[in-house]
Design a protein around this motif. Structure first.
Motif, short mmCIF file in Angstrom:
data_model
loop_
_atom_site.label_atom_id
_atom_site.label_comp_id
_atom_site.label_asym_id
_atom_site.label_seq_id
_atom_site.Cartn_x
_atom_site.Cartn_y
_atom_site.Cartn_z
N THR A 24 75.03 34.88 12.77
CA THR A 24 74.15 36.02 12.52
C THR A 24 72.69 35.58 12.45
OG1 THR A 24 74.38 35.79 10.13
CG2 THR A 24 75.97 37.22 11.24
N LYS A 25 72.38 34.59 13.28
CA LYS A 25 71.01 34.10 13.28
C LYS A 25 70.05 35.21 13.71
CE LYS A 25 68.05 30.35 14.94
NZ LYS A 25 67.96 29.13 15.77
N LYS A 26 68.95 35.29 12.99
CA LYS A 26 67.95 36.31 13.26
C LYS A 26 67.30 36.04 14.59
CE LYS A 26 64.00 38.60 11.05
NZ LYS A 26 63.10 38.58 9.87
N LEU A 27 67.22 37.09 15.39
CA LEU A 27 66.59 36.94 16.71
C LEU A 27 65.09 36.71 16.54
CD1 LEU A 27 68.41 39.77 18.69
CD2 LEU A 27 68.88 37.31 18.74
N VAL A 28 64.56 35.87 17.38
CA VAL A 28 63.13 35.54 17.32
C VAL A 28 62.44 36.16 18.53
CG1 VAL A 28 61.43 33.70 17.27
CG2 VAL A 28 63.63 33.39 16.12
N ALA A 29 61.44 36.94 18.26
CA ALA A 29 60.67 37.54 19.36
C ALA A 29 59.89 36.48 20.11
CB ALA A 29 59.74 38.61 18.79
N GLU A 30 59.57 36.80 21.32
CA GLU A 30 58.82 35.85 22.16
C GLU A 30 57.49 35.53 21.49
OE1 GLU A 30 57.19 35.40 26.73
OE2 GLU A 30 58.34 37.16 26.15
N GLY A 31 57.23 34.22 21.40
CA GLY A 31 55.98 33.77 20.78
C GLY A 31 56.07 33.61 19.28
N GLU A 32 57.22 34.06 18.67
CA GLU A 32 57.38 33.96 17.21
C GLU A 32 58.05 32.65 16.87
OE1 GLU A 32 59.64 36.36 13.61
OE2 GLU A 32 59.19 37.40 15.48
N GLU A 33 57.67 32.04 15.76
CA GLU A 33 58.22 30.76 15.33
C GLU A 33 59.67 30.94 14.88
OE1 GLU A 33 57.56 27.37 11.85
OE2 GLU A 33 56.21 29.11 11.99
N ASP A 34 60.54 30.06 15.34
CA ASP A 34 61.95 30.06 14.93
C ASP A 34 62.08 29.36 13.58
OD1 ASP A 34 64.63 30.01 14.58
OD2 ASP A 34 65.10 29.00 16.48
N LYS A 35 62.34 30.15 12.54
CA LYS A 35 62.46 29.60 11.20
C LYS A 35 63.92 29.32 10.82
CE LYS A 35 58.31 31.96 9.56
NZ LYS A 35 57.75 32.89 8.54
N ASN A 36 64.79 29.44 11.81
CA ASN A 36 66.22 29.19 11.58
C ASN A 36 66.75 30.05 10.41
OD1 ASN A 36 68.58 27.91 12.38
ND2 ASN A 36 68.40 26.39 10.75
N GLU A 37 66.48 31.37 10.48
CA GLU A 37 66.88 32.31 9.44
C GLU A 37 68.12 33.09 9.92
OE1 GLU A 37 62.60 33.30 7.33
OE2 GLU A 37 63.44 34.71 8.77
N TYR A 38 68.98 33.38 8.94
CA TYR A 38 70.20 34.14 9.24
C TYR A 38 70.18 35.45 8.44
CZ TYR A 38 71.80 29.89 11.51
OH TYR A 38 71.91 28.83 12.36
N GLU A 39 70.67 36.48 9.06
CA GLU A 39 70.61 37.80 8.41
C GLU A 39 72.02 38.32 8.07
OE1 GLU A 39 68.62 40.37 11.09
OE2 GLU A 39 70.00 40.03 12.76
N TRP A 40 72.01 39.26 7.16
CA TRP A 40 73.26 39.84 6.69
C TRP A 40 73.75 40.93 7.65
CZ3 TRP A 40 76.24 38.18 2.69
CH2 TRP A 40 75.65 37.26 1.81
N VAL A 41 75.06 41.01 7.84
CA VAL A 41 75.70 42.00 8.72
C VAL A 41 76.85 42.64 7.94
CG1 VAL A 41 77.00 42.39 10.85
CG2 VAL A 41 75.10 40.74 10.80
N SER A 42 77.00 43.93 8.10
CA SER A 42 78.12 44.63 7.45
C SER A 42 79.29 44.77 8.42
CB SER A 42 77.69 46.03 6.98
OG SER A 42 76.71 45.92 5.98
N LYS A 43 80.50 44.68 7.88
CA LYS A 43 81.69 44.73 8.71
C LYS A 43 82.82 45.45 7.98
CE LYS A 43 84.02 43.58 12.43
NZ LYS A 43 83.62 44.05 13.78
N THR A 44 83.59 46.23 8.72
CA THR A 44 84.77 46.90 8.18
C THR A 44 85.94 46.62 9.12
OG1 THR A 44 83.47 48.68 7.16
CG2 THR A 44 85.82 49.10 7.51
N ILE A 45 87.06 46.17 8.54
CA ILE A 45 88.23 45.80 9.33
C ILE A 45 89.43 46.57 8.79
CG2 ILE A 45 89.66 43.90 10.16
CD1 ILE A 45 87.39 42.00 9.28
N ASP A 46 90.18 47.21 9.70
CA ASP A 46 91.36 47.99 9.30
C ASP A 46 92.54 47.10 8.99
OD1 ASP A 46 89.93 50.26 9.70
OD2 ASP A 46 90.85 50.79 11.62
N PHE A 47 93.31 47.50 7.99
CA PHE A 47 94.60 46.88 7.75
C PHE A 47 95.60 47.35 8.81
CE2 PHE A 47 93.02 46.07 3.48
CZ PHE A 47 93.63 44.88 3.14
N ASP A 48 96.49 46.48 9.18
CA ASP A 48 97.57 46.83 10.08
C ASP A 48 98.84 47.02 9.26
OD1 ASP A 48 99.45 47.14 12.03
OD2 ASP A 48 99.25 45.12 12.89
N TYR A 49 99.28 48.30 9.16
CA TYR A 49 100.49 48.60 8.39
C TYR A 49 101.75 48.59 9.23
CZ TYR A 49 98.16 49.88 4.02
OH TYR A 49 97.48 49.84 2.83
#
Length: 810
Positions: free
Chosen positions: A220-245
Motif C-alpha cells: 500500500t505504498k503511497k503513490l508519488v507524483a512526478e517530481g515529488e520526493e519518494d519518502k517511502n510512505e505507506y497508506e492505510w486501505v480498508s477491506k471487507t472479505i465475505d465468509f464462505d458458509y
C-alpha cells in the motif's frame, strides 16, 4: 483507530467474546505477551492487545515480532517478520493461541512447524470481516494473509511437538501434546510431511461452519507524483472479505478464530521474508441486513418485473395483492432474520431484514426495510348470512343474489369483510336488500339480494309426513329436506354426505331411512332430515357452523305453520351402529354416547331459529317436542308432547329434525327408519264440575253425564277446563230435552272436521207429568217456550216450560 469503539470505551461498555463482535480497535491497554509452548513457558515477550495474541516467541531468546503503532491518536497492530538465530520468525496475530516448534543442533534446525490452536467462544454468524491495513513488502515479494473461521465441535490431534528444543551435540527433542482445534484441522487441510503431529479425531458432528482464507498481494505504498520526493510512505486501505458458509449457513456456531499474518500463513517457511510488515486496525465482524433477490407477482401470479436492486427499498406493483402469490426473496446475511407483513390498510407488503447483530438500543441501524406498494383493492364481503343462510360458500359471493323467500325487517344479517377498515351500509326497499362495502381510497363494492317474496301456505300437518311422495331420482318431493339442499361453506360437498333413502316396507306403504356414515375418515356424519335447511359449515361435526335452521330466504327452506299442536306421534325402527371413540376430555367429563335416534319438532315465531338451539334465540321459541328412539327391530309408535314456553304467533314456523343420534358425529352405520309423522291436536275436556264439584265418573273420553238439578236454573253451575293448547269449547242448552251440550274443537278444526268432541250433560229433576196453570198465574214463574225462549208478560194458551216443568197454560 475506530471511533465507534472509542465511544464504547468512553461509555464504559465492554464487548464480550460471547457477543456479536470481537475487540478490533486495539486502542485499549495492551497486556503482557507470554508465548505458549508445550514446556509451559512463563517468559514475557513484549505486549499484545486484549483478546488477541501476537506470535512472539521465546526459543531461549526473546523474539518480538509484533507491537503497536500510533494511528490517529489511537493504536494499531504492526506485524513484522524478523530474523533470529539464522531463522525467520513469522509475524501474525490471532484470537487463538500461537505456537511454534523446532529441534536444533547448534544452528541446524529440523522439524519446524507452528500455527494457532483454539479460539474464542462465539455463537453468531457474521457475513464478512472488515479491517484497515497497511502493507510493506519492500524487502521481498510475499503475500500477507487473512484467515478467519467459525466452527462447532472439537478437533484433537495427537502427539504434536510444541516447543523449541535446543541441542548442542545432538538435536533436541520437542515435547509432544494433544492439541485441540488446531487451525489446519478445523479448516480441513490435508496433512503433509511438513505438518507435524499424529492422528486427528473430532467430536460427533463437528463442522467448520464458515471460513476466510484471503491473500493480501502487493503493498500500500503511497503513490508519488512526478517530481515529488519518494519518502517511502505507506497508506492505510480498508477491506471487507465475505465468509464462505457453503451449505452451513444454518449450522450452529460455537467458536471463532481470526488470524492476520505478515506472511503466507500456510506457505513454506523458507519463503518468509524478514522485515516485511502488515499493520492492522479497526477489525470488525460485518452482519448484512439486506436482500440478494426479490421477486413479486400480480394478482394472477405473473412476475411483476420489479427490476430489483439491493440498494433500492421501494417498489410498485400495478396489481392488487393476492396472498396465494406472496413475494419471494433470498436474504443477504447468514444469521439475518426476515419479517414480512401485508398491511391491508395501506396495501403495502413490507419485508424487514434485521442483521444478526441488530439491537434496538445499541445497534438500531442494522436493519433494512423493503416496501412493495400494491394497488389497494376495493373491499368485499367474504361471507354473508341472512337468518342463518350463508350465501356464497367456497366459490365466493356473487354481487347479485336472488332469494325465493321473503326478507323481514327483523332478519338477522351477518357478514365479514375483506378489510377490517371497511364500513358497511344496508338498505331495503321492500324487495331488495342493498349492501354497500366502502373503504377510503377505493371504489365501493355493492351487493344486492333480491327477494321474490314467495312463501308456502301455513299448514297444520307436515306435508308428506307419511313419506309416500318421492321423485323419480329417489328424493322426497315435498315437506322434507336433507344434504342435497344444504347451504354453508361446505355445501358443495353435500353429495358425500349420507342421503335419505326410500324403503318399501314402511309401517304403512313407503317410509324413509336415515343412515350415519364415516366420510373417508374426515368426519362421522349423522343421517339428517329436516323441514328446514341444513347448514354445512365445517368438517368437524360438533362445530357450531353445522346446524338445521328455518331458512326464510328460500321458499323451500322453511315450513310456515298455522297450528298449535299438543303432541305428535311417529312410527320408527332403529338399528344401532358403532359409537366413535371418546376423546380424553369427554372421558374426563363422564360423557356417554348412547346409540339412539331422535326426532324433534320446534315451533317458533317469525325469526331465525336453529337446531341445535341457541340461547340467543330463546325468545323466539314457542314450543318443542321430541322423542328418543332406542334399538327396535319392529315398527313402534312413539309419542311426544309439546312443551310451550311462549305464546303462539300470527306468523310461525315448524322446524322438525330427525337424526340418527342427537350427538353430532357420535357414531357410524346407524339406521333410523321413520313413517307416519302426525301432529295431534287435542279436543277434549280435562275437567268437568257441577256446582263446584267434579261430575261423578268424569273421564275425558266419556261424553255422556247426568246431574241432579234444574236445567233452566242450574246450567250456569256447569264448569269445565279444556285439554288442548289451541282448543276451543262452547255450550248449548236444550230445554225441551233437559240437556246441556259442550262442544270442544281442536285447533285444526278448520282442516279436520273430525277434530271435535261433544259432551252431553242431562238434568234429571224435571217432571214427567204435564200440569196446568192459568195465564194470569204465570207472572210469578219462569216461563219458556219449548224452544228455550223465555216468555215475558202473559203467554198465549199452549204448552210451555214453567219453572222447569212442562205445563199447559190456559
Amino acid at each position: 483507530m475506530n471511533k465507534f469503539y472509542t465511544l464504547l470505551l468512553l461509555s464504559g461498555a465492554v464487548l464480550s467474546m460471547n457477543a456479536q463482535q470481537i475487540n478490533g480497535s486495539f486502542d485499549g491497554e495492551w497486556g503482557k505477551c507470554i508465548p505458549w509452548d508445550s514446556k509451559g513457558n512463563t517468559t514475557v515477550v513484549g505486549t499484545t492487545p486484549k483478546g488477541w495474541t501476537i506470535s512472539n516467541v521465546y526459543p531461549g531468546i526473546k523474539v518480538e515480532v509484533g507491537t503497536f503503532e500510533d494511528r490517529e491518536g489511537g493504536k494499531a497492530v504492526k506485524l513484522t517478520n524478523k530474523e533470529a538465530a539464522g531463522q525467520i520468525v513469522p509475524s501474525y496475530i490471532t484470537l487463538g493461541t500461537p505456537w511454534a516448534t523446532a529441534e536444533t543442533k547448534v544452528t541446524t534446525v529440523r522439524k519446524a512447524d507452528g500455527g494457532t490452536w483454539g479460539g474464542q467462544k462465539f455463537t453468531y454468524h457474521p457475513d464478512a470481516l472488515s479491517f484497515d491495513y497497511k502493507r510493506d513488502n519492500s524487502h521481498g515479494k510475499e503475500n500477507a494473509t487473512v484467515i478467519a473461521y467459525l466452527w462447532n465441535g472439537t478437533w484433537t490431534q495427537k502427539d504434536v511437538p510444541a516447543n523449541t528444543a535446543i541441542g548442542v551435540l545432538s538435536y533436541g527433542t520437542a515435547t509432544k501434546v494433544d492439541m485441540t482445534d488446531r487451525d489446519r484441522n478445523v479448516l480441513g487441510m490435508e496433512k503433509t510431511t511438513a505438518v507435524l503431529g499424529g492422528d486427528v479425531t473430532s467430536t460427533d458432528g463437528a463442522t467448520c461452519v464458515a471460513k476466510i482464507n484471503y491473500a493480501i498481494t502487493g503493498n500500500t505504498k503511497k503513490l508519488v507524483a512526478e517530481g515529488e520526493e519518494d519518502k517511502n510512505e505507506y497508506e492505510w486501505v480498508s477491506k471487507t472479505i465475505d465468509f464462505d458458509y457453503g451449505d452451513n449457513a444454518d449450522a450452529k456456531v460455537e467458536k471463532i478464530n481470526v488470524i492476520f499474518s505478515a506472511t503466507n500463513y500456510f506457505g513454506d517457511r523458507k519463503y518468509i521474508v524478514a522485515n516485511n510488515s502488515l499493520s492492522i486496525d479497526n477489525v470488525k465482524l460485518v452482519y448484512w441486513h439486506g436482500l440478494k433477490s426479490l421477486k413479486a407477482f400480480d394478482n394472477d401470479g405473473n412476475d411483476a418485473a420489479l427490476e430489483f436492486d439491493p440498494n433500492v427499498y421501494t417498489y410498485n406493483v400495478n396489481s392488487t395483492f393476492n396472498d396465494w402469490y406472496v413475494p419471494e426473496y433470498t436474504k443477504k446475511g447468514a444469521g439475518a432474520t426476515v419479517e414480512t407483513k401485508y398491511d391491508a390498510k395501506t396495501a403495502q407488503y413490507v419485508i424487514t431484514v434485521k442483521a444478526e447483530d441488530y439491537d434496538a438500543e445499541t445497534n438500531p441501524e442494522a436493519v433494512s426495510t423493503y416496501t412493495i406498494q400494491y394497488a389497494k383493492p376495493s373491499p368485499t364481503l367474504t361471507s354473508l348470512s341472512i337468518d342463518g343462510h350463508e350465501f356464497g360458500g367456497i366459490y365466493g359471493l356473487a354481487n347479485e343474489i336472488n332469494a325465493t323467500g321473503k326478507y323481514n325487517d327483523n332478519a338477522e344479517v351477518t357478514y365479514k369483510t375483506s378489510s377490517e377498515y371497511a364500513t358497511v351500509e344496508k338498505s331495503f326497499d321492500g324487495k331488495t336488500l342493498t349492501i354497500t362495502v366502502s373503504e377510503e381510497g377505493t371504489e365501493p363494492t355493492v351487493y344486492t339480494v333480491t327477494f321474490e317474496g314467495k312463501e308456502n301456505n301455513a299448514v297444520y300437518q307436515i306435508p308428506n309426513s307419511d313419506f309416500e311422495g318421492w321423485t323419480s331420482d329417489g328424493k322426497l318431493n315435498e315437506g322434507w329436506h336433507s344434504f342435497e339442499s344444504a347451504t354453508g361453506a361446505l355445501a358443495s360437498f353435500a353429495s358425500f354426505s349420507p342421503a335419505p333413502t326410500m324403503i318399501e316396507d314402511g309401517f304403512e306403504g313407503k317410509a324413509v331411512r336415515l343412515r350415519s356414515a364415516d366420510l373417508m375418515g374426515i368426519a362421522k356424519a349423522n343421517g339428517n332430515l329436516t323441514t328446514g335447511t341444513i347448514s354445512m359449515g365445517s368438517t368437524e361435526p360438533t362445530d357450531a357452523a353445522n346446524y338445521n335452521y328455518t331458512d326464510r330466504t328460500n321458499v323451500s327452506g322453511n315450513l310456515p305453520f298455522a297450528g298449535i299442536p299438543d303432541a305428535f306421534e311417529v312410527y320408527a325402527r332403529f338399528t344401532p351402529g358403532t359409537a366413535r371413540t371418546l376423546t380424553d376430555e369427554e372421558k374426563a367429563n363422564g360423557t356417554e354416547i348412547k346409540l339412539q335416534g331422535r326426532i324433534q319438532l320446534i315451533l317458533h315465531d317469525n325469526a331465525p331459529y336453529y337446531d341445535p338451539e341457541l340461547d340467543t334465540q330463546a325468545g323466539s321459541k314457542i314450543a318443542s317436542a321430541s322423542v328418543l328412539i332406542p334399538e327396535t327391530a319392529k315398527w313402534t309408535k312413539f309419542n311426544g308432547e309439546f312443551n310451550y314456553v311462549g305464546e303462539p304467533s300470527d306468523k310461525q314456523y315448524m322446524l322438525a329434525s330427525a337424526t340418527t343420534n342427537p350427538i353430532p358425529g357420535a357414531s357410524q352405520d346407524d339406521q333410523l327408519d321413520l313413517d307416519n309423522v302426525k301432529l295431534i291436536y287435542w279436543h277434549a275436556l280435562s275437567e268437568l264440575t257441577f256446582d263446584g264439584k267434579a261430575v261423578e265418573g268424569f273421564n275425558a273420553d266419556k261424553t255422556e253425564y247426568t246431574v241432579k238439578g234444574n236445567l233452566a236454573d242450574d246450567s250456569n253451575k256447569i264448569a269445565y277446563k279444556v285439554k288442548g293448547k289451541g282448543a276451543n269449547a262452547s255450550k248449548s242448552v236444550d230445554l225441551e230435552n233437559n240437556v246441556l251440550k259442550i262442544t270442544v274443537e281442536g285447533n285444526d278444526i278448520s282442516v279436520n272436521a273430525d277434530s271435535k268432541t261433544v259432551y252431553t250433560i242431562h238434568f234429571d229433576n224435571t217432571s214427567t207429568g204435564i200440569g196446568s196453570i192459568s195465564a194470569n198465574e204465570t207472572k210469578n214463574h219462569k216461563v219458556y217456550t219449548l224452544g228455550g225462549v223465555r216468555v215475558n208478560g202473559k203467554p198465549a194458551a199452549g204448552l210451555y216450560i214453567v219453572d222447569g216443568k212442562k205445563t199447559v197454560v190456559k
